[in-house]
Design a protein around this motif. Structure first.
Motif, mmCIF file in Angstrom:
data_model
loop_
_atom_site.group_PDB
_atom_site.id
_atom_site.type_symbol
_atom_site.label_atom_id
_atom_site.label_comp_id
_atom_site.label_asym_id
_atom_site.label_seq_id
_atom_site.Cartn_x
_atom_site.Cartn_y
_atom_site.Cartn_z
ATOM 1 N N PRO A 285 0.812 -1.226 0.000
ATOM 2 C CA PRO A 285 0.000 0.000 0.000
ATOM 3 C C PRO A 285 0.841 1.270 0.000
ATOM 4 C CG PRO A 285 -0.761 -1.497 1.711
ATOM 5 C CD PRO A 285 0.505 -2.073 1.151
ATOM 6 N N LEU A 286 2.007 1.225 0.660
ATOM 7 C CA LEU A 286 2.886 2.388 0.691
ATOM 8 C C LEU A 286 3.370 2.737 -0.713
ATOM 9 C CD1 LEU A 286 4.464 4.474 2.418
ATOM 10 C CD2 LEU A 286 6.297 2.785 2.568
ATOM 11 N N ILE A 287 3.767 1.729 -1.472
ATOM 12 C CA ILE A 287 4.220 1.964 -2.848
ATOM 13 C C ILE A 287 3.073 2.496 -3.709
ATOM 14 C CG2 ILE A 287 5.040 0.818 -4.947
ATOM 15 C CD1 ILE A 287 6.677 -1.034 -3.066
ATOM 16 N N LEU A 288 1.890 1.880 -3.596
ATOM 17 C CA LEU A 288 0.737 2.360 -4.368
ATOM 18 C C LEU A 288 0.398 3.800 -4.007
ATOM 19 C CD1 LEU A 288 -1.576 -0.781 -4.283
ATOM 20 C CD2 LEU A 288 -0.487 0.208 -6.285
ATOM 21 N N TRP A 289 0.417 4.105 -2.728
ATOM 22 C CA TRP A 289 0.084 5.458 -2.277
ATOM 23 C C TRP A 289 1.104 6.477 -2.785
ATOM 24 C CZ3 TRP A 289 2.420 7.906 2.375
ATOM 25 C CH2 TRP A 289 1.910 9.191 2.603
ATOM 26 N N LEU A 290 2.391 6.174 -2.615
ATOM 27 C CA LEU A 290 3.423 7.132 -3.010
ATOM 28 C C LEU A 290 3.456 7.375 -4.516
ATOM 29 C CD1 LEU A 290 6.373 6.104 -0.654
ATOM 30 C CD2 LEU A 290 4.931 8.146 -0.507
ATOM 31 N N THR A 291 3.148 6.341 -5.302
ATOM 32 C CA THR A 291 3.205 6.512 -6.754
ATOM 33 C C THR A 291 1.929 7.108 -7.341
ATOM 34 O OG1 THR A 291 2.475 4.235 -7.118
ATOM 35 C CG2 THR A 291 4.859 4.643 -7.056
ATOM 36 N N GLN A 292 0.808 6.993 -6.628
ATOM 37 C CA GLN A 292 -0.469 7.406 -7.209
ATOM 38 C C GLN A 292 -1.155 8.565 -6.486
ATOM 39 O OE1 GLN A 292 -1.638 6.036 -10.104
ATOM 40 N NE2 GLN A 292 0.321 4.948 -10.095
ATOM 41 N N LYS A 293 -0.575 9.057 -5.391
ATOM 42 C CA LYS A 293 -1.281 10.065 -4.590
ATOM 43 C C LYS A 293 -1.539 11.371 -5.338
ATOM 44 C CE LYS A 293 2.730 11.913 -2.174
ATOM 45 N NZ LYS A 293 3.337 12.120 -0.865
ATOM 46 N N ASP A 294 -0.730 11.703 -6.318
ATOM 47 C CA ASP A 294 -0.930 12.928 -7.089
ATOM 48 C C ASP A 294 -1.728 12.689 -8.366
ATOM 49 O OD1 ASP A 294 0.526 14.430 -5.240
ATOM 50 O OD2 ASP A 294 2.418 13.945 -6.234
ATOM 51 N N LYS A 295 -1.989 11.424 -8.691
ATOM 52 C CA LYS A 295 -2.669 11.092 -9.945
ATOM 53 C C LYS A 295 -4.119 10.674 -9.758
ATOM 54 C CE LYS A 295 1.711 9.416 -11.763
ATOM 55 N NZ LYS A 295 2.488 8.218 -12.062
ATOM 56 N N VAL A 296 -4.441 10.076 -8.602
ATOM 57 C CA VAL A 296 -5.778 9.529 -8.377
ATOM 58 C C VAL A 296 -6.469 10.337 -7.292
ATOM 59 C CG1 VAL A 296 -7.064 7.484 -7.644
ATOM 60 C CG2 VAL A 296 -5.042 7.225 -9.069
ATOM 61 N N TYR A 297 -7.704 10.747 -7.593
ATOM 62 C CA TYR A 297 -8.523 11.512 -6.654
ATOM 63 C C TYR A 297 -8.766 10.694 -5.391
ATOM 64 C CZ TYR A 297 -12.541 14.063 -4.815
ATOM 65 O OH TYR A 297 -13.392 14.761 -4.000
ATOM 66 N N GLN A 298 -8.525 11.286 -4.243
ATOM 67 C CA GLN A 298 -8.691 10.723 -2.901
ATOM 68 C C GLN A 298 -7.657 9.659 -2.526
ATOM 69 O OE1 GLN A 298 -12.797 9.436 -2.548
ATOM 70 N NE2 GLN A 298 -13.349 11.383 -1.606
ATOM 71 N N MET A 299 -6.695 9.366 -3.368
ATOM 72 C CA MET A 299 -5.677 8.372 -3.020
ATOM 73 C C MET A 299 -4.861 8.832 -1.822
ATOM 74 S SD MET A 299 -4.143 5.507 -3.350
ATOM 75 C CE MET A 299 -4.235 4.665 -4.909
ATOM 76 N N ASP A 300 -4.605 10.133 -1.712
ATOM 77 C CA ASP A 300 -3.807 10.636 -0.602
ATOM 78 C C ASP A 300 -4.495 10.342 0.727
ATOM 79 O OD1 ASP A 300 -1.430 11.910 0.306
ATOM 80 O OD2 ASP A 300 -2.571 13.734 0.675
ATOM 81 N N ASP A 301 -5.791 10.595 0.822
ATOM 82 C CA ASP A 301 -6.530 10.337 2.062
ATOM 83 C C ASP A 301 -6.585 8.846 2.384
ATOM 84 O OD1 ASP A 301 -7.028 13.053 2.363
ATOM 85 O OD2 ASP A 301 -8.930 12.939 1.271
ATOM 86 N N HIS A 302 -6.889 8.047 1.384
ATOM 87 C CA HIS A 302 -6.965 6.598 1.591
ATOM 88 C C HIS A 302 -5.600 6.038 1.984
ATOM 89 C CE1 HIS A 302 -11.056 5.594 0.048
ATOM 90 N NE2 HIS A 302 -10.911 6.763 -0.563
ATOM 91 N N GLY A 303 -4.566 6.464 1.288
ATOM 92 C CA GLY A 303 -3.221 5.973 1.562
ATOM 93 C C GLY A 303 -2.759 6.313 2.969
ATOM 94 N N LYS A 304 -3.022 7.545 3.402
ATOM 95 C CA LYS A 304 -2.640 7.943 4.757
ATOM 96 C C LYS A 304 -3.365 7.097 5.796
ATOM 97 C CE LYS A 304 -1.475 12.717 3.693
ATOM 98 N NZ LYS A 304 -1.886 14.120 3.818
ATOM 99 N N ASN A 305 -4.659 6.856 5.575
ATOM 100 C CA ASN A 305 -5.417 6.021 6.508
ATOM 101 C C ASN A 305 -4.847 4.608 6.575
ATOM 102 O OD1 ASN A 305 -7.223 8.017 7.288
ATOM 103 N ND2 ASN A 305 -8.712 7.500 5.709
ATOM 104 N N ILE A 306 -4.499 4.048 5.435
ATOM 105 C CA ILE A 306 -3.965 2.682 5.392
ATOM 106 C C ILE A 306 -2.600 2.616 6.072
ATOM 107 C CG2 ILE A 306 -3.081 0.886 3.856
ATOM 108 C CD1 ILE A 306 -5.296 1.791 1.858
ATOM 109 N N ILE A 307 -1.717 3.550 5.776
ATOM 110 C CA ILE A 307 -0.378 3.541 6.364
ATOM 111 C C ILE A 307 -0.459 3.744 7.878
ATOM 112 C CG2 ILE A 307 1.896 4.646 6.378
ATOM 113 C CD1 ILE A 307 1.122 2.948 3.829
ATOM 114 N N ASN A 308 -1.317 4.666 8.317
ATOM 115 C CA ASN A 308 -1.491 4.872 9.755
ATOM 116 C C ASN A 308 -2.017 3.599 10.429
ATOM 117 O OD1 ASN A 308 -0.603 7.545 9.966
ATOM 118 N ND2 ASN A 308 -2.599 8.348 9.390
ATOM 119 N N PHE A 309 -2.943 2.905 9.772
ATOM 120 C CA PHE A 309 -3.492 1.666 10.313
ATOM 121 C C PHE A 309 -2.419 0.591 10.412
ATOM 122 C CE2 PHE A 309 -5.796 -2.403 9.409
ATOM 123 C CZ PHE A 309 -6.431 -2.515 10.637
ATOM 124 N N GLN A 310 -1.632 0.423 9.371
ATOM 125 C CA GLN A 310 -0.595 -0.605 9.378
ATOM 126 C C GLN A 310 0.486 -0.308 10.411
ATOM 127 O OE1 GLN A 310 -0.401 -3.621 7.888
ATOM 128 N NE2 GLN A 310 -2.494 -3.224 7.282
#
Length: 112
Positions: A29-54
């Motif tokens: 998830p960290l790799i997906l978030w870092l590579t897609q956070k500027d390209k996909v709408y809401q990826m930044d919010d979802h990625g932060k939630n997932i990384i914080n959870f893990q």
């Protein structure tokens, strides 16, 4: 930015890769978030939630290790964390497919 609910769902479900190969629930998830956070709408919010959870799960697991000596409470803690770590990515993947920004319970805010 593009809307891609399917990629958001995959990002949530990628946490379950640990069940298949034994590791990667934080890395993928960290790799997906870092590579897609500027390209996909809401990826930044979802990625932060997932990384914080893990990261929170890792902290809770570290807390369970000394609790094993205290009447085996750490083993119960590991079982509960395993269930939480399995169920909530699935629940939140369904929420992501519906366009919601899901949250994970008992997560520390390491990344804002």
């Amino acid at each position: 930015m593009r809307q891609d609910n399917q990629l958001l769902v995959i990002t949530h479900l990628s946490q379950l890769i640990t069940l298949v190969i034994g590791f990667g629930s934080l890395i993928v998830p960290l790799i997906l978030w870092l590579t897609q956070k500027d390209k996909v709408y809401q990826m930044d919010d979802h990625g932060k939630n997932i990384i914080n959870f893990q990261l929170s799960l890792i902290v809770y697991c570290l807390m369970c290790i000394p609790l094993i000596l205290l009447f085996g409470l750490g083993l119960v803690g590991f079982i509960i964390l395993g269930v939480i770590g399995f169920i909530f990515p699935i629940i939140n993947a369904v929420k992501a497919s519906n366009g919601e920004v899901p949250t994970y319970p008992l997560s520390f805010r390491f990344i804002n």
